[in-house]
Scaffold this motif. Structure first.
Motif, PDB file in Angstrom:
ATOM      1  N   ASP A   5       0.862  -1.178   0.000  1.00  0.00           N
ATOM      2  CA  ASP A   5       0.000   0.000   0.000  1.00  0.00           C
ATOM      3  C   ASP A   5       0.895   1.223   0.000  1.00  0.00           C
ATOM      4  O   ASP A   5       1.939   1.234   0.646  1.00  0.00           O
ATOM      5  CB  ASP A   5      -0.876   0.047   1.246  1.00  0.00           C
ATOM      6  N   ALA A   6       0.472   2.255  -0.732  1.00  0.00           N
ATOM      7  CA  ALA A   6       1.266   3.487  -0.761  1.00  0.00           C
ATOM      8  C   ALA A   6       0.348   4.687  -0.908  1.00  0.00           C
ATOM      9  O   ALA A   6      -0.739   4.596  -1.490  1.00  0.00           O
ATOM     10  CB  ALA A   6       2.272   3.457  -1.901  1.00  0.00           C
ATOM     11  N   ASP A   7       0.800   5.812  -0.366  1.00  0.00           N
ATOM     12  CA  ASP A   7       0.075   7.079  -0.457  1.00  0.00           C
ATOM     13  C   ASP A   7       0.926   8.086  -1.202  1.00  0.00           C
ATOM     14  O   ASP A   7       2.150   8.064  -1.122  1.00  0.00           O
ATOM     15  CB  ASP A   7      -0.186   7.662   0.938  1.00  0.00           C
ATOM     16  N   PHE A   8       0.255   8.957  -1.913  1.00  0.00           N
ATOM     17  CA  PHE A   8       0.908  10.130  -2.487  1.00  0.00           C
ATOM     18  C   PHE A   8      -0.144  11.231  -2.498  1.00  0.00           C
ATOM     19  O   PHE A   8      -1.142  11.129  -3.212  1.00  0.00           O
ATOM     20  CB  PHE A   8       1.433   9.878  -3.901  1.00  0.00           C
ATOM     21  N   GLY A   9       0.068  12.267  -1.718  1.00  0.00           N
ATOM     22  CA  GLY A   9      -0.949  13.298  -1.572  1.00  0.00           C
ATOM     23  C   GLY A   9      -2.201  12.676  -0.980  1.00  0.00           C
ATOM     24  O   GLY A   9      -2.145  11.982   0.029  1.00  0.00           O
ATOM     25  N   ALA A  10      -3.340  12.908  -1.618  1.00  0.00           N
ATOM     26  CA  ALA A  10      -4.590  12.341  -1.131  1.00  0.00           C
ATOM     27  C   ALA A  10      -4.853  10.958  -1.725  1.00  0.00           C
ATOM     28  O   ALA A  10      -5.794  10.289  -1.328  1.00  0.00           O
ATOM     29  CB  ALA A  10      -5.751  13.265  -1.486  1.00  0.00           C
ATOM     30  N   ALA A  11      -4.011  10.521  -2.651  1.00  0.00           N
ATOM     31  CA  ALA A  11      -4.223   9.235  -3.319  1.00  0.00           C
ATOM     32  C   ALA A  11      -3.641   8.099  -2.500  1.00  0.00           C
ATOM     33  O   ALA A  11      -2.577   8.223  -1.899  1.00  0.00           O
ATOM     34  CB  ALA A  11      -3.578   9.249  -4.696  1.00  0.00           C
ATOM     35  N   ARG A  12      -4.351   6.995  -2.472  1.00  0.00           N
ATOM     36  CA  ARG A  12      -3.854   5.767  -1.850  1.00  0.00           C
ATOM     37  C   ARG A  12      -4.080   4.641  -2.845  1.00  0.00           C
ATOM     38  O   ARG A  12      -5.142   4.539  -3.460  1.00  0.00           O
ATOM     39  CB  ARG A  12      -4.579   5.464  -0.554  1.00  0.00           C
ATOM     40  N   LYS A  50      -9.244  10.613  -7.269  1.00  0.00           N
ATOM     41  CA  LYS A  50      -9.449  10.341  -8.688  1.00  0.00           C
ATOM     42  C   LYS A  50      -8.413  11.056  -9.549  1.00  0.00           C
ATOM     43  O   LYS A  50      -8.493  11.035 -10.765  1.00  0.00           O
ATOM     44  CB  LYS A  50     -10.853  10.764  -9.096  1.00  0.00           C
ATOM     45  N   ASN A  51      -7.435  11.685  -8.908  1.00  0.00           N
ATOM     46  CA  ASN A  51      -6.389  12.393  -9.624  1.00  0.00           C
ATOM     47  C   ASN A  51      -5.421  11.376 -10.238  1.00  0.00           C
ATOM     48  O   ASN A  51      -4.703  10.682  -9.522  1.00  0.00           O
ATOM     49  CB  ASN A  51      -5.643  13.305  -8.644  1.00  0.00           C
ATOM     50  N   PRO A  52      -5.362  11.270 -11.580  1.00  0.00           N
ATOM     51  CA  PRO A  52      -4.539  10.238 -12.210  1.00  0.00           C
ATOM     52  C   PRO A  52      -3.044  10.385 -11.934  1.00  0.00           C
ATOM     53  O   PRO A  52      -2.342   9.391 -11.796  1.00  0.00           O
ATOM     54  CB  PRO A  52      -4.822  10.387 -13.706  1.00  0.00           C
ATOM     55  N   LEU A  53      -2.552  11.600 -11.845  1.00  0.00           N
ATOM     56  CA  LEU A  53      -1.120  11.791 -11.603  1.00  0.00           C
ATOM     57  C   LEU A  53      -0.739  11.319 -10.204  1.00  0.00           C
ATOM     58  O   LEU A  53       0.263  10.611 -10.028  1.00  0.00           O
ATOM     59  CB  LEU A  53      -0.739  13.264 -11.792  1.00  0.00           C
ATOM     60  N   ASN A  54      -1.514  11.676  -9.191  1.00  0.00           N
ATOM     61  CA  ASN A  54      -1.221  11.220  -7.835  1.00  0.00           C
ATOM     62  C   ASN A  54      -1.399   9.709  -7.704  1.00  0.00           C
ATOM     63  O   ASN A  54      -0.640   9.055  -6.988  1.00  0.00           O
ATOM     64  CB  ASN A  54      -2.088  11.949  -6.813  1.00  0.00           C
ATOM     65  N   ASN A  55      -2.384   9.143  -8.404  1.00  0.00           N
ATOM     66  CA  ASN A  55      -2.552   7.689  -8.384  1.00  0.00           C
ATOM     67  C   ASN A  55      -1.355   6.998  -9.036  1.00  0.00           C
ATOM     68  O   ASN A  55      -0.899   5.967  -8.545  1.00  0.00           O
ATOM     69  CB  ASN A  55      -3.845   7.286  -9.090  1.00  0.00           C
ATOM     70  N   ALA A  56      -0.846   7.557 -10.109  1.00  0.00           N
ATOM     71  CA  ALA A  56       0.334   6.984 -10.769  1.00  0.00           C
ATOM     72  C   ALA A  56       1.546   7.061  -9.849  1.00  0.00           C
ATOM     73  O   ALA A  56       2.317   6.103  -9.727  1.00  0.00           O
ATOM     74  CB  ALA A  56       0.609   7.703 -12.085  1.00  0.00           C
ATOM     75  N   ARG A  57       1.731   8.169  -9.179  1.00  0.00           N
ATOM     76  CA  ARG A  57       2.872   8.321  -8.274  1.00  0.00           C
ATOM     77  C   ARG A  57       2.749   7.387  -7.075  1.00  0.00           C
ATOM     78  O   ARG A  57       3.740   6.818  -6.625  1.00  0.00           O
ATOM     79  CB  ARG A  57       2.988   9.766  -7.818  1.00  0.00           C
ATOM     80  N   ALA A  58       1.544   7.210  -6.559  1.00  0.00           N
ATOM     81  CA  ALA A  58       1.342   6.270  -5.456  1.00  0.00           C
ATOM     82  C   ALA A  58       1.609   4.836  -5.923  1.00  0.00           C
ATOM     83  O   ALA A  58       2.164   4.028  -5.170  1.00  0.00           O
ATOM     84  CB  ALA A  58      -0.077   6.400  -4.910  1.00  0.00           C
ATOM     85  N   GLN A  64       7.732  -0.028  -5.774  1.00  0.00           N
ATOM     86  CA  GLN A  64       9.079  -0.019  -5.197  1.00  0.00           C
ATOM     87  C   GLN A  64       9.108  -0.731  -3.853  1.00  0.00           C
ATOM     88  O   GLN A  64      10.150  -1.232  -3.441  1.00  0.00           O
ATOM     89  CB  GLN A  64       9.575   1.416  -5.042  1.00  0.00           C
ATOM     90  N   MET A  65       7.982  -0.799  -3.161  1.00  0.00           N
ATOM     91  CA  MET A  65       7.902  -1.461  -1.860  1.00  0.00           C
ATOM     92  C   MET A  65       7.664  -2.966  -1.981  1.00  0.00           C
ATOM     93  O   MET A  65       7.857  -3.702  -1.011  1.00  0.00           O
ATOM     94  CB  MET A  65       6.767  -0.854  -1.030  1.00  0.00           C
ATOM     95  N   MET A  66       7.248  -3.450  -3.159  1.00  0.00           N
ATOM     96  CA  MET A  66       6.926  -4.861  -3.326  1.00  0.00           C
ATOM     97  C   MET A  66       8.181  -5.722  -3.197  1.00  0.00           C
ATOM     98  O   MET A  66       9.275  -5.297  -3.540  1.00  0.00           O
ATOM     99  CB  MET A  66       6.280  -5.113  -4.688  1.00  0.00           C
ATOM    100  N   ARG A  67       7.979  -6.931  -2.680  1.00  0.00           N
ATOM    101  CA  ARG A  67       9.067  -7.892  -2.547  1.00  0.00           C
ATOM    102  C   ARG A  67       8.689  -9.180  -3.264  1.00  0.00           C
ATOM    103  O   ARG A  67       7.510  -9.476  -3.453  1.00  0.00           O
ATOM    104  CB  ARG A  67       9.326  -8.193  -1.075  1.00  0.00           C
TER     105      ARG A  67
END
Length: 85
Positions: A5-12, A50-58, A64-67
């Motif tokens: 799970d990851a957050d970026f701004g308001a996107a999760r 619903k912001n596509p850019l923040n969803n892409a960054r999240a 990057q966190m996946m193992r």
């Protein structure tokens, strides 16, 4: 590839492994990023934004966190087949 799970701004974004052969089951920016990253089997869900850019960054942060399963098995000291039970 355990859950990430990851957050970026308001996107999760929530990413989970899928069974082999399922492909990428996600929508919007999550699907695009996972396909470009070469992930073959994954479930993805966009939460809170619903912001596509923040969803892409999240999604990038989550990938990057996946193992890998073999790394998790080594960390736990069990054979990889034991994770599938």
């Amino acid at each position: 590839m355990p859950r990430a799970d990851a957050d970026f701004g308001a996107a999760r974004v929530m990413l989970r492994p899928a069974c082999p052969g399922f492909g990428v089951i996600a929508g919007g920016a999550v699907r695009v990023v996972l396909e470009m990253a070469g992930v073959e089997n994954a479930l993805g869900k966009q939460l809170r934004s619903k912001n596509p850019l923040n969803n892409a960054r999240a999604t990038i942060k989550a990938t990057q966190m996946m193992r890998q399963f073999k790394d998790v098995a080594e960390e736990r000291g069990i054979p990889m087949e034991e994770l599938w039970k």
